[in-house]
Design a protein around this motif. Sequence first.
Motif, mmCIF file in Angstrom:
data_model
loop_
_atom_site.group_PDB
_atom_site.id
_atom_site.type_symbol
_atom_site.label_atom_id
_atom_site.label_comp_id
_atom_site.label_asym_id
_atom_site.label_seq_id
_atom_site.Cartn_x
_atom_site.Cartn_y
_atom_site.Cartn_z
ATOM 1 N N PHE A 1 -10.431 -17.779 -12.191
ATOM 2 C CA PHE A 1 -11.404 -17.295 -11.231
ATOM 3 C C PHE A 1 -12.779 -17.487 -11.826
ATOM 4 O O PHE A 1 -13.005 -17.193 -12.993
ATOM 5 N N ALA A 2 -13.699 -17.966 -11.027
ATOM 6 C CA ALA A 2 -15.081 -18.152 -11.495
ATOM 7 C C ALA A 2 -16.034 -17.638 -10.431
ATOM 8 O O ALA A 2 -15.733 -17.685 -9.228
ATOM 9 N N ASN A 3 -17.184 -17.185 -10.865
ATOM 10 C CA ASN A 3 -18.218 -16.725 -9.930
ATOM 11 C C ASN A 3 -18.966 -17.931 -9.376
ATOM 12 O O ASN A 3 -19.208 -18.919 -10.096
ATOM 13 N N GLU A 4 -19.326 -17.851 -8.123
ATOM 14 C CA GLU A 4 -20.112 -18.923 -7.526
ATOM 15 C C GLU A 4 -21.513 -18.919 -8.113
ATOM 16 O O GLU A 4 -22.089 -17.859 -8.365
ATOM 17 N N PRO A 5 -22.091 -20.098 -8.304
ATOM 18 C CA PRO A 5 -23.451 -20.142 -8.867
ATOM 19 C C PRO A 5 -24.494 -19.681 -7.886
ATOM 20 O O PRO A 5 -24.365 -19.637 -6.747
ATOM 21 N N ASP B 1 -9.726 -11.863 -19.662
ATOM 22 C CA ASP B 1 -11.167 -12.025 -19.431
ATOM 23 C C ASP B 1 -11.712 -12.891 -20.563
ATOM 24 O O ASP B 1 -11.678 -12.499 -21.731
ATOM 25 N N GLY C 1 -16.432 -13.460 -19.352
ATOM 26 C CA GLY C 1 -16.862 -13.180 -17.990
ATOM 27 C C GLY C 1 -16.067 -13.919 -16.932
ATOM 28 O O GLY C 1 -16.244 -13.680 -15.746
ATOM 29 N N VAL C 2 -15.203 -14.836 -17.323
ATOM 30 C CA VAL C 2 -14.356 -15.564 -16.384
ATOM 31 C C VAL C 2 -12.958 -14.948 -16.434
ATOM 32 O O VAL C 2 -12.363 -14.823 -17.503
ATOM 33 N N THR C 3 -12.446 -14.557 -15.272
ATOM 34 C CA THR C 3 -11.115 -13.942 -15.199
ATOM 35 C C THR C 3 -10.064 -15.031 -15.000
ATOM 36 O O THR C 3 -10.240 -15.950 -14.204
#
Length: 110
Positions: free
Chosen positions: A106-110, A83, A86-88
């Motif tokens: 892995f990143a969260n979509e904006p 981690d 916040g980015v896995t």
Amino acid sequence: MTETVAPDPTPEQAALIARVRRMMLIAGLTTAVGVGALLVVIGYRLFKTDGSASIVDITATLPKGARIVATAAAGDRLAVTVDIGGVTEIRTFDAKTLKPAGRLRFANEP
């Protein structure tokens, strides 16, 4: 005491006895060869080395603030889930040499 004397075998009986002795000799030799081959295979597997006896000491650096979430071993790969702020990210390494084999982010979509 009286001893019983066996009569001499007939020619057919003598041929049968010789044939049975020959078959027993073949069976005994085959068994001995099989047991010998089995012992050779067991000895080979016990004493062969794959180079795994060497000790590998590697330090992998992580970015500042990163933490290891999980580790797993699958076949000849070692997977480390990291981690990073916040980015896995999953980093894979070769299990024998510990060299990096890949990275999956892995990143969260904006």
